[in-house]
Design a protein around this motif. Sequence first.
Motif, PDB file in Angstrom:
ATOM      1  N   SER A 145       3.717   0.981  -5.329  1.00  0.00           N
ATOM      2  CA  SER A 145       2.647   0.828  -4.356  1.00  0.00           C
ATOM      3  C   SER A 145       1.326   1.347  -4.920  1.00  0.00           C
ATOM      4  O   SER A 145       1.289   2.072  -5.918  1.00  0.00           O
ATOM      5  CB  SER A 145       2.988   1.589  -3.072  1.00  0.00           C
ATOM      6  N   TRP A 173      -0.594   3.492  -3.578  1.00  0.00           N
ATOM      7  CA  TRP A 173      -0.608   4.934  -3.414  1.00  0.00           C
ATOM      8  C   TRP A 173       0.076   5.627  -4.592  1.00  0.00           C
ATOM      9  O   TRP A 173      -0.431   6.594  -5.138  1.00  0.00           O
ATOM     10  CB  TRP A 173       0.072   5.298  -2.099  1.00  0.00           C
ATOM     11  N   MET A 181       0.810  -1.200   0.000  1.00  0.00           N
ATOM     12  CA  MET A 181       0.000   0.000   0.000  1.00  0.00           C
ATOM     13  C   MET A 181       0.856   1.268   0.000  1.00  0.00           C
ATOM     14  O   MET A 181       0.517   2.228  -0.688  1.00  0.00           O
ATOM     15  CB  MET A 181      -0.918  -0.004   1.229  1.00  0.00           C
TER      16      MET A 181
END
Length: 101
Positions: free
Chosen positions: A35, A37, A29
């Motif tokens: 990731s 994000w 995450m």
Amino acid sequence: MNLQILNPLRWRKSFLALILGGFVFVWFMFIDTYSIWTRIELMQRKEELKAKKERLKQETAQLKQKIENLENDPFLLERIAREEYGMKREGETVYKIKEVD
């Protein structure tokens, strides 16, 4: 003190799986190079760039139209030369009038 609680080999498998799953979730995450994000930020940037690309395409089309108009319309070219650059024909007198506030 019970030292068996601190030994990870004595923990339940479900608890270990939960810790491992939590670590993997946090890793993918936020920490990883690709990731989730980062992917979200990149998708937003991609949408902004697409919008900018469309805006620039429209601007390019308008400028091409202006160039075509200037190449094909000598009166337009003359008007721009007179208004923008203060040019005049041979033997012509130009009077500039200043506005007083």
